[in-house]
Write a protein that holds these residues in place. Structure first.
Motif, short mmCIF file in Angstrom:
data_model
loop_
_atom_site.label_atom_id
_atom_site.label_comp_id
_atom_site.label_asym_id
_atom_site.label_seq_id
_atom_site.Cartn_x
_atom_site.Cartn_y
_atom_site.Cartn_z
N VAL A 453 29.49 38.57 44.91
CA VAL A 453 30.60 37.84 45.78
C VAL A 453 31.87 38.88 46.26
CG1 VAL A 453 32.54 36.07 45.32
CG2 VAL A 453 30.46 36.15 43.79
N GLU A 454 32.00 38.71 47.51
CA GLU A 454 32.73 39.26 48.43
C GLU A 454 34.14 38.87 47.82
OE1 GLU A 454 30.51 39.67 52.78
OE2 GLU A 454 32.29 38.20 52.37
N ILE A 455 35.13 40.00 47.60
CA ILE A 455 36.38 39.65 47.04
C ILE A 455 37.32 40.64 48.05
CG2 ILE A 455 38.38 39.72 45.39
CD1 ILE A 455 36.02 37.83 44.90
N PHE A 456 38.44 39.78 48.65
CA PHE A 456 39.25 40.68 49.70
C PHE A 456 40.54 40.81 48.89
CE2 PHE A 456 36.25 38.04 52.04
CZ PHE A 456 35.82 39.19 53.02
N ASP A 457 41.21 41.72 49.90
CA ASP A 457 42.83 42.10 49.37
C ASP A 457 42.99 42.72 48.08
OD1 ASP A 457 43.46 40.71 51.67
OD2 ASP A 457 43.55 38.82 50.73
N GLY A 458 41.96 43.42 47.55
CA GLY A 458 42.07 44.34 46.41
C GLY A 458 42.14 43.51 45.23
N LYS A 459 41.69 42.22 45.24
CA LYS A 459 41.76 41.67 43.94
C LYS A 459 40.43 41.67 42.92
CE LYS A 459 45.70 39.59 44.98
NZ LYS A 459 45.72 38.11 45.29
N GLU A 460 39.70 42.49 43.27
CA GLU A 460 38.18 42.39 42.49
C GLU A 460 38.47 43.17 41.11
OE1 GLU A 460 39.02 46.52 44.70
OE2 GLU A 460 39.04 44.32 45.25
N ASP A 461 39.26 43.83 40.62
CA ASP A 461 39.65 44.05 39.31
C ASP A 461 40.11 43.00 38.72
OD1 ASP A 461 38.72 46.59 39.61
OD2 ASP A 461 40.88 47.58 40.19
N ILE A 462 41.04 42.26 39.22
CA ILE A 462 41.64 40.87 38.55
C ILE A 462 40.38 39.81 38.42
CG2 ILE A 462 43.20 38.83 38.82
CD1 ILE A 462 44.81 40.64 40.84
N VAL A 463 39.77 39.59 39.17
CA VAL A 463 38.40 38.91 39.02
C VAL A 463 37.44 39.30 37.68
CG1 VAL A 463 36.16 37.97 39.92
CG2 VAL A 463 38.42 38.18 41.47
N ILE A 464 37.13 40.64 38.00
CA ILE A 464 36.44 41.25 36.90
C ILE A 464 36.84 41.24 35.49
CG2 ILE A 464 35.35 43.58 36.22
CD1 ILE A 464 34.93 44.14 39.16
N LYS A 465 38.13 41.59 35.44
CA LYS A 465 38.92 41.42 34.21
C LYS A 465 38.98 40.03 33.58
CE LYS A 465 43.26 42.37 31.67
NZ LYS A 465 44.31 43.05 31.60
N ALA A 466 38.98 39.00 34.24
CA ALA A 466 39.37 37.63 33.92
C ALA A 466 37.72 37.04 33.62
CB ALA A 466 39.90 36.59 35.19
N LEU A 467 36.68 37.50 34.38
CA LEU A 467 35.52 36.78 34.19
C LEU A 467 34.66 37.46 33.10
CD1 LEU A 467 34.36 34.44 35.78
CD2 LEU A 467 36.22 35.44 36.89
N LYS A 468 35.19 38.63 32.50
CA LYS A 468 34.54 39.40 31.41
C LYS A 468 34.60 38.39 30.07
CE LYS A 468 34.51 44.22 32.65
NZ LYS A 468 34.94 45.48 32.24
N THR A 469 35.49 37.64 29.94
CA THR A 469 35.74 36.85 29.10
C THR A 469 35.95 35.11 29.15
OG1 THR A 469 38.42 37.12 29.23
CG2 THR A 469 37.15 38.55 27.80
N LYS A 470 35.70 34.99 30.49
CA LYS A 470 35.66 33.49 30.78
C LYS A 470 34.34 33.10 31.08
CE LYS A 470 37.51 30.45 34.61
NZ LYS A 470 38.12 29.78 33.81
N LYS A 471 33.82 31.97 30.52
CA LYS A 471 32.45 31.49 30.74
C LYS A 471 32.25 30.60 32.08
CE LYS A 471 31.75 31.07 25.81
NZ LYS A 471 31.36 30.11 24.59
N ILE A 472 30.97 30.84 32.61
CA ILE A 472 30.61 29.92 33.76
C ILE A 472 29.81 28.94 33.39
CG2 ILE A 472 29.76 30.11 36.02
CD1 ILE A 472 30.83 33.06 36.28
N LYS A 473 29.94 27.76 33.11
CA LYS A 473 28.93 26.76 32.93
C LYS A 473 28.60 26.84 31.54
CE LYS A 473 27.07 24.14 35.68
NZ LYS A 473 27.35 22.78 36.09
N GLY A 474 29.46 27.49 30.69
CA GLY A 474 29.29 27.38 29.08
C GLY A 474 28.82 28.62 28.84
N LYS A 475 28.64 29.77 29.79
CA LYS A 475 28.13 30.78 29.35
C LYS A 475 28.58 31.97 29.80
CE LYS A 475 23.34 33.32 29.32
NZ LYS A 475 21.92 33.16 30.08
N LEU A 476 28.64 33.11 29.02
CA LEU A 476 29.40 34.36 29.57
C LEU A 476 28.30 35.36 30.31
CD1 LEU A 476 31.58 35.72 26.79
CD2 LEU A 476 32.20 35.19 29.05
N TYR A 477 28.67 35.85 31.33
CA TYR A 477 27.74 36.69 32.19
C TYR A 477 28.50 38.12 32.39
CZ TYR A 477 25.08 32.51 33.42
OH TYR A 477 24.26 31.18 33.31
N ARG A 478 27.63 39.03 32.40
CA ARG A 478 28.14 40.44 32.77
C ARG A 478 28.51 40.35 34.30
NH1 ARG A 478 23.55 42.09 30.27
NH2 ARG A 478 22.49 43.03 31.99
#
Length: 482
Positions: A453-478
Motif C-alpha cells: 500500500v502506498e502511503i504519502f506524507d511520511g505517515k508510513e510509521d504511523i500506519v505500521i505501528k497502528a496495524l501491528k495491533t489492529k485486526k483486519i476483518k478479525g485477523k492480525l497480519y504482519r
C-alpha cells in the motif's frame, strides 16, 4: 459525421440546437434543460461521434445527463435487446441514474432497469426477460450475479459506462469490473467517469479503453467554497428544541438532515412528523422499495426535508438542496465532506450546519484539523446569507488529486493466496488510523502472498505501528515497510 464535427467546433448555447430526436428535446424541455453545462458541451459531441472517453469531473457537475442524453440518442429502440450497460458503485446512484435515463428517453420509448442488491434476484430476472431493457444500470456485484446465473444477454451491448470509477475501485469492485468487461463485446464504446484519476483508474483505462479522449472539467469554484459551514455548540438535552428553532429561522427550501444511527433517524422523524407533514426519512434498515419511494418523493418536492443516515450521503443527487444539517458530528472525516457536498452543487450556494454536543467537541476539532481550517461557531445567531468564511479556502487544496508528499510502501503479509481481503478492507483499516486521511493513501497492490500500500506524507510509521495491533476483518497480519 460532418454534422457532429461541426457540433464539436461550435459553441452551442441551447439543447434545442443539438442534433437530437424531437422526443429527447421534448423531455429535456420538460425537465428544465435549456443550456448545456461545460461537461455536457464537451462530452455529448464526442459520444455522438463514438469515441472512448475518460472524463474527470466532480460530483454535481452534470455528467450523468451528459452521457444519458447522448446514449438515449444513440439507442435503437426497435432492437429489443440491452445496448447500454452502466456500472455504478451504490444502490442509490444506480436507481438515480436509471431514473435520469428514463426521464430523458421516455418519449422515445426507451426501456431501462436497475439491478442492485437487497432486491429479489427472481424479480429482477423476470424484468430482464419480460420487459427486455435497452439500458441496464447496475452495481458490479449484482450484475455479476445475473451474468453467472445466465439471466441477461449482453451480445448487443454497444456502450459501457463506468460511473464514479474511483469510488468503485475504493470499494473493492476491481475484480468484478474486469470480469463483467470480459463478458461484453470488445467492439463497443467505453465511457469512464471519475471525480479523481488515481493510478488504479488510470490502469483500468489503459487496459480496456481504445485511444480514449481525456476530458477534465475544472470547477470554476470549488464545491466547498460555495458552502457556508457553521456549527452550534449545544447541550445534548436541548438539541432537538434548538434544531427546531434553527430550521424555523433558516426556512430551508430543501434540506437533508444527517444522523449517525438508524435510531436517531427514527426518533427525529417521529418528532418532526408532529410539527408538520414536510419530512421523510430513509436509513439502511428500511425496506429497499420504501427507501426508493421516499427518495423519489423527496426529489419531486413532495417533502422539504429528508432525515437520513449516511446511506444517502453518496450517490444522492438532488437539485436545489439549500441546507445540509448534521444532527451530530460524523464518525468519519471524509463522511462530513460527502454529506455537505449534497448542497452547493453546480452553480448554487448552500449552507452546512453541524450540531456539536460537549462529548463530540474533541472529534469536531479533529475534523477541523483534517479540513485544514476552522469552522465558525454561530452560537444562537443564525445568518441566512450563504457567505463563505475566508479561512475555509485554505483547506480546499486537500481535495485536489496529486497534492501529496514523499511516497513509501507499507507491506502486509496478506495476498490472494493466503487471505480473502479486498482493496476496500485495507483502505478501511488504514483510514481508521488516527492521523491518516484519504490523501495519505495511494495505490493498493494485492499480490500472490503480500499486499503493498502506498502511503504519502511520511505517515508510513504511523500506519505500521497502528496495524501491528489492529485486526483486519478479525485477523492480525504482519506489517512492515515495503
Amino acid at each position: 459525421m460532418n454534422e457532429i464535427k461541426e457540433l464539436q467546433e461550435t459553441n452551442i448555447e441551447k439543447f434545442k440546437d443539438y442534433p437530437l430526436d424531437s422526443s429527447i428535446k421534448r423531455a429535456l424541455s420538460e425537465l428544465g434543460f435549456k443550456q448545456p453545462l461545460e461537461v455536457q458541451a464537451k462530452v455529448i459531441p464526442m459520444i455522438l461521434e463514438g469515441k472512448d472517453l475518460i472524463v474527470k469531473s466532480q460530483t454535481g457537475s452534470g455528467k450523468t445527463a451528459a452521457f444519458a442524453i447522448s446514449l438515449c440518442q444513440k439507442i435503437d429502440v426497435e432492437l429489443e435487446s440491452p445496448q447500454v450497460l452502466v456500472l455504478s458503485p451504490t444502490r442509490e446512484l444506480t436507481e438515480q441514474v436509471k431514473q435520469d435515463i428514463y426521464d430523458i428517453g421516455k418519449y422515445k420509448g426507451l426501456k431501462c432497469c436497475a439491478l442492485y442488491g437487497k432486491q429479489p434476484m427472481e424479480q429482477q430476472r423476470k424484468e430482464l426477460k419480460q420487459n427486455t431493457p435497452h439500458v441496464i444500470v447496475a452495481t458490479p456485484g449484482r450484475m455479476m450475479d445475473h451474468i453467472l446465473n445466465k439471466n441477461v444477454k449482453l451480445h448487443d451491448i454497444k456502450y459501457l459506462v463506468i460511473d464514479e470509477a474511483d469510488e468503485m475501485l475504493i470499494m473493492g469492485f476491481k475484480e468484478q469490473l474486469e470480469a463483467i468487461i470480459k463478458k461484453i463485446p470488445k467492439d463497443r464504446v467505453t465511457l469512464l467517469f471519475s471525480a479523481t484519476i488515481p493510478d488504479e483508474v488510470h490502469f483500468l483505462s489503459q487496459e480496456y479503453l481504445r485511444n480514449p479522449e481525456n476530458i477534465e472539467i475544472e470547477p470554476q469554484v470549488s464545491n466547498l467554497e460555495k458552502i457556508e459551514q457553521i456549527y452550534y455548540a449545544v447541550d445534548g438535552l436541548k438539541k432537538v428544541d434548538f434544531i427546531k428553532k434553527v430550521i424555523e429561522r433558516e426556512h430551508p427550501r430543501k434540506a437533508i438532515m444527517f444522523c449517525n444511527t438508524q435510531e436517531q433517524v427514527t426518533n427525529l422523524f417521529e418528532i418532526f412528523r408532529k410539527w408538520g407533514n414536510f419530512t421523510c426519512a430513509v436509513h439502511g434498515g428500511m425496506d429497499q422499495q420504501m427507501r426508493t419511494e421516499k427518495l423519489t418523493a423527496f426529489k419531486r418536492g413532495e417533502y422539504k426535508m429528508l432525515i437520513a443516515t449516511d446511506v444517502a450521503a453518496r450517490g444522492l443527487h438532488v437539485q436545489g438542496i439549500t441546507h445540509v444539517i448534521n444532527y451530530g458530528v460524523p464518525f468519519e472525516h471524509e463522511q462530513y465532506v460527502h454529506r455537505i457536498g449534497r448542497t452547493g452543487r453546480v452553480d448554487q450556494h448552500g449552507i452546512a450546519i453541524t450540531m456539536v454536543i460537549p462529548s463530540e467537541m474533541a472529534r469536531f476539532h479533529d475534523l477541523e484539523t483534517f479540513l485544514g481550517y476552522k469552522i465558525p461557531c454561530k452560537g444562537g445567531h443564525v445568518d441566512r446569507r450563504p457567505k463563505v468564511d475566508s479561512t475555509q479556502k485554505k483547506g480546499r487544496e486537500r481535495y485536489k488529486a496529486g497534492n501529496r508528499g514523499q511516497k513509501a510502501l507499507v507491506q502486509f503479509n496478506a495476498g490472494r493466496s493466503n487471505s480473502s481481503l479486498k482493496t476496500s478492507d485495507f483502505l478501511a483499516a488504514i483510514r481508521h488510523v488516527n492521523g491518516i486521511c484519504n490523501e495519505n493513501i495511494g495505490k493498493v497492490d494485492i499480490r500472490e502472498s503480500v499486499t503493498n500500500v502506498e502511503i504519502f506524507d511520511g505517515k508510513e510509521d504511523i500506519v505500521i505501528k497502528a496495524l501491528k495491533t489492529k485486526k483486519i476483518k478479525g485477523k492480525l497480519y504482519r506489517v512492515k515497510r515495503g
